[in-house]
Write a protein that holds these residues in place. Sequence first.
Motif, PDB file in Angstrom:
ATOM      1  N   PRO A 144     -19.944  18.417   2.572  1.00  0.00           N
ATOM      2  CA  PRO A 144     -21.421  18.362   2.561  1.00  0.00           C
ATOM      3  C   PRO A 144     -21.992  17.098   3.195  1.00  0.00           C
ATOM      4  CG  PRO A 144     -20.574  19.094   0.443  1.00  0.00           C
ATOM      5  CD  PRO A 144     -19.392  18.667   1.232  1.00  0.00           C
ATOM      6  N   ALA A 145     -21.276  15.979   3.102  1.00  0.00           N
ATOM      7  CA  ALA A 145     -21.786  14.733   3.674  1.00  0.00           C
ATOM      8  C   ALA A 145     -21.960  14.850   5.181  1.00  0.00           C
ATOM      9  CB  ALA A 145     -20.839  13.584   3.339  1.00  0.00           C
ATOM     10  N   VAL A 146     -21.065  15.559   5.826  1.00  0.00           N
ATOM     11  CA  VAL A 146     -21.168  15.737   7.275  1.00  0.00           C
ATOM     12  C   VAL A 146     -22.373  16.604   7.621  1.00  0.00           C
ATOM     13  CG1 VAL A 146     -20.014  16.687   9.311  1.00  0.00           C
ATOM     14  CG2 VAL A 146     -18.699  15.413   7.613  1.00  0.00           C
ATOM     15  N   GLU A 147     -22.606  17.645   6.817  1.00  0.00           N
ATOM     16  CA  GLU A 147     -23.784  18.485   7.047  1.00  0.00           C
ATOM     17  C   GLU A 147     -25.068  17.689   6.862  1.00  0.00           C
ATOM     18  OE1 GLU A 147     -25.881  21.726   8.152  1.00  0.00           O
ATOM     19  OE2 GLU A 147     -23.706  21.446   8.223  1.00  0.00           O
ATOM     20  N   ALA A 148     -25.073  16.796   5.871  1.00  0.00           N
ATOM     21  CA  ALA A 148     -26.257  15.957   5.657  1.00  0.00           C
ATOM     22  C   ALA A 148     -26.508  15.045   6.853  1.00  0.00           C
ATOM     23  CB  ALA A 148     -26.073  15.130   4.390  1.00  0.00           C
ATOM     24  N   LEU A 149     -25.435  14.506   7.431  1.00  0.00           N
ATOM     25  CA  LEU A 149     -25.583  13.661   8.613  1.00  0.00           C
ATOM     26  C   LEU A 149     -26.121  14.459   9.807  1.00  0.00           C
ATOM     27  CD1 LEU A 149     -22.301  11.551   8.342  1.00  0.00           C
ATOM     28  CD2 LEU A 149     -24.630  10.735   8.005  1.00  0.00           C
ATOM     29  N   ARG A 150     -25.691  15.723   9.920  1.00  0.00           N
ATOM     30  CA  ARG A 150     -26.202  16.559  11.005  1.00  0.00           C
ATOM     31  C   ARG A 150     -27.699  16.805  10.837  1.00  0.00           C
ATOM     32  NH1 ARG A 150     -21.578  20.111  10.017  1.00  0.00           N
ATOM     33  NH2 ARG A 150     -19.892  19.619  11.480  1.00  0.00           N
ATOM     34  N   LEU A 151     -28.116  17.055   9.602  1.00  0.00           N
ATOM     35  CA  LEU A 151     -29.523  17.306   9.343  1.00  0.00           C
ATOM     36  C   LEU A 151     -30.379  16.074   9.619  1.00  0.00           C
ATOM     37  CD1 LEU A 151     -29.252  19.444   6.067  1.00  0.00           C
ATOM     38  CD2 LEU A 151     -29.731  20.240   8.391  1.00  0.00           C
ATOM     39  N   GLN A 152     -29.770  14.898   9.514  1.00  0.00           N
ATOM     40  CA  GLN A 152     -30.495  13.656   9.814  1.00  0.00           C
ATOM     41  C   GLN A 152     -30.584  13.388  11.311  1.00  0.00           C
ATOM     42  OE1 GLN A 152     -28.635  10.450   7.659  1.00  0.00           O
ATOM     43  NE2 GLN A 152     -28.995  11.405   5.653  1.00  0.00           N
ATOM     44  N   GLY A 153     -29.967  14.243  12.108  1.00  0.00           N
ATOM     45  CA  GLY A 153     -30.051  14.096  13.557  1.00  0.00           C
ATOM     46  C   GLY A 153     -28.953  13.268  14.183  1.00  0.00           C
ATOM     47  N   GLU A 154     -27.902  12.946  13.433  1.00  0.00           N
ATOM     48  CA  GLU A 154     -26.796  12.161  14.000  1.00  0.00           C
ATOM     49  C   GLU A 154     -26.025  13.015  15.011  1.00  0.00           C
ATOM     50  OE1 GLU A 154     -26.311   9.099  13.533  1.00  0.00           O
ATOM     51  OE2 GLU A 154     -27.418   8.617  11.701  1.00  0.00           O
ATOM     52  N   SER A 155     -25.573  12.405  16.087  1.00  0.00           N
ATOM     53  CA  SER A 155     -24.812  13.122  17.098  1.00  0.00           C
ATOM     54  C   SER A 155     -23.411  13.441  16.588  1.00  0.00           C
ATOM     55  CB  SER A 155     -24.723  12.297  18.380  1.00  0.00           C
ATOM     56  OG  SER A 155     -23.940  11.124  18.152  1.00  0.00           O
ATOM     57  N   ARG A 156     -22.788  14.418  17.244  1.00  0.00           N
ATOM     58  CA  ARG A 156     -21.463  14.858  16.806  1.00  0.00           C
ATOM     59  C   ARG A 156     -20.440  13.725  16.889  1.00  0.00           C
ATOM     60  NH1 ARG A 156     -18.821  20.247  19.307  1.00  0.00           N
ATOM     61  NH2 ARG A 156     -20.458  21.103  17.967  1.00  0.00           N
ATOM     62  N   TRP A 157     -20.415  12.997  18.004  1.00  0.00           N
ATOM     63  CA  TRP A 157     -19.421  11.944  18.160  1.00  0.00           C
ATOM     64  C   TRP A 157     -19.733  10.720  17.313  1.00  0.00           C
ATOM     65  CZ3 TRP A 157     -14.830  12.905  19.729  1.00  0.00           C
ATOM     66  CH2 TRP A 157     -14.600  13.994  20.588  1.00  0.00           C
ATOM     67  N   ARG A 158     -21.008  10.513  16.984  1.00  0.00           N
ATOM     68  CA  ARG A 158     -21.331   9.405  16.075  1.00  0.00           C
ATOM     69  C   ARG A 158     -20.883   9.730  14.653  1.00  0.00           C
ATOM     70  NH1 ARG A 158     -27.048   6.067  15.972  1.00  0.00           N
ATOM     71  NH2 ARG A 158     -26.373   4.481  14.463  1.00  0.00           N
ATOM     72  N   ILE A 159     -21.005  10.995  14.274  1.00  0.00           N
ATOM     73  CA  ILE A 159     -20.490  11.409  12.968  1.00  0.00           C
ATOM     74  C   ILE A 159     -18.968  11.248  12.929  1.00  0.00           C
ATOM     75  CG2 ILE A 159     -20.171  13.379  11.430  1.00  0.00           C
ATOM     76  CD1 ILE A 159     -22.887  14.409  12.393  1.00  0.00           C
ATOM     77  N   THR A 160     -18.324  11.611  14.044  1.00  0.00           N
ATOM     78  CA  THR A 160     -16.865  11.511  14.105  1.00  0.00           C
ATOM     79  C   THR A 160     -16.405  10.068  13.973  1.00  0.00           C
ATOM     80  OG1 THR A 160     -16.742  13.483  15.517  1.00  0.00           O
ATOM     81  CG2 THR A 160     -14.851  11.987  15.527  1.00  0.00           C
ATOM     82  N   ALA A 161     -17.050   9.176  14.738  1.00  0.00           N
ATOM     83  CA  ALA A 161     -16.643   7.770  14.724  1.00  0.00           C
ATOM     84  C   ALA A 161     -17.062   7.056  13.440  1.00  0.00           C
ATOM     85  CB  ALA A 161     -17.225   7.056  15.941  1.00  0.00           C
ATOM     86  N   GLY A 162     -18.216   7.423  12.888  1.00  0.00           N
ATOM     87  CA  GLY A 162     -18.734   6.694  11.730  1.00  0.00           C
ATOM     88  C   GLY A 162     -18.320   7.235  10.383  1.00  0.00           C
ATOM     89  N   PHE A 163     -17.910   8.504  10.335  1.00  0.00           N
ATOM     90  CA  PHE A 163     -17.568   9.089   9.026  1.00  0.00           C
ATOM     91  C   PHE A 163     -16.201   9.759   9.022  1.00  0.00           C
ATOM     92  CE2 PHE A 163     -17.561  12.553   5.894  1.00  0.00           C
ATOM     93  CZ  PHE A 163     -17.886  11.846   4.748  1.00  0.00           C
ATOM     94  N   VAL A 164     -15.938  10.609  10.018  1.00  0.00           N
ATOM     95  CA  VAL A 164     -14.698  11.386   9.995  1.00  0.00           C
ATOM     96  C   VAL A 164     -13.475  10.481  10.136  1.00  0.00           C
ATOM     97  CG1 VAL A 164     -13.390  13.182  11.173  1.00  0.00           C
ATOM     98  CG2 VAL A 164     -15.854  13.444  10.884  1.00  0.00           C
ATOM     99  N   VAL A 165     -13.484   9.607  11.139  1.00  0.00           N
ATOM    100  CA  VAL A 165     -12.320   8.729  11.363  1.00  0.00           C
ATOM    101  C   VAL A 165     -12.075   7.801  10.175  1.00  0.00           C
ATOM    102  CG1 VAL A 165     -11.379   6.905  12.822  1.00  0.00           C
ATOM    103  CG2 VAL A 165     -12.494   8.876  13.870  1.00  0.00           C
ATOM    104  N   PRO A 166     -13.101   7.098   9.631  1.00  0.00           N
ATOM    105  CA  PRO A 166     -12.834   6.265   8.453  1.00  0.00           C
ATOM    106  C   PRO A 166     -12.319   7.069   7.256  1.00  0.00           C
ATOM    107  CG  PRO A 166     -14.914   5.633   9.457  1.00  0.00           C
ATOM    108  CD  PRO A 166     -14.474   6.901  10.134  1.00  0.00           C
ATOM    109  N   SER A 167     -12.758   8.312   7.124  1.00  0.00           N
ATOM    110  CA  SER A 167     -12.335   9.125   5.983  1.00  0.00           C
ATOM    111  C   SER A 167     -10.869   9.532   6.070  1.00  0.00           C
ATOM    112  CB  SER A 167     -13.210  10.379   5.880  1.00  0.00           C
ATOM    113  OG  SER A 167     -14.563  10.036   5.638  1.00  0.00           O
TER     114      SER A 167
END
Length: 248
Positions: A144-167
């Motif tokens: 759900p956190a990733v979906e929330a980031l998408r709804l906030q307008g974050e780009s796909r690669w920014r979500i990847t670098a800022g959330f997916v990779v650290p996770s």
Amino acid sequence: MRFLLLAVPLAVALAGPWSVPDSTVHGASFTALGLLGTDFAGRDVWHQVLLGGRSLVLTAGFATAGAYLLGTVWGLTAARAPRMADEILMRPLDVLLAVPSLLLLLVVAALAPDGALAWIVMLVHLPDVARLVRACALEISARPAVEALRLQGESRWRITAGFVVPSMARVLATDAGTRLTGSLYLVAAASFLGVGAPPDAADWAVMVDRNRGGLFLNPWAVLTPALLIVMLAVGLNLTVDRAQKAAS
């Protein structure tokens, strides 16, 4: 105890070459001269031990780091790509996975130029690392956190670098310790089988192979490098396990 298991072979491997005299004296084979006697070529075993670990450690470390660098980019790209592109990226890696790692290393090494052992070990590890990264990225992307980031307008690669990779960092760090031990095994096995190092090289695995014929004449020429390889592998595993328990 685990610190000594890792620190002693690392210190010998990395700092040892600086302690060896520039000139190497040759004597009779398998004698008791010197601290650990002589090897099959009449060289001082202690000096060969000091010289023989750096290539093993650096080659294994470079191969593991390269496999994670390339495998992370590969796996993330596949996880974020459309289905057809995902298939194109991952199916060739399945072919590599179908071949036993040591057999793949020996076959590729027979066709590759000298000095390519680190790149070959990197190729052996690439499918496993890429598949692990892809699986982690797909699981984390469904949270759900990733979906929330998408709804906030974050780009796909920014979500990847800022959330997916650290996770996924903890999972990758756990795997890295095992993967590095695997690299040590592959590099040592290749050198023992005569791939990646000259037959008279100052290399721990080569020393075990070339001196085993004189095991009963001078056992230290075989036991010392073999013991250092075992200490390095066991110490590395214990250190990674302890670090993971401390972080949990």
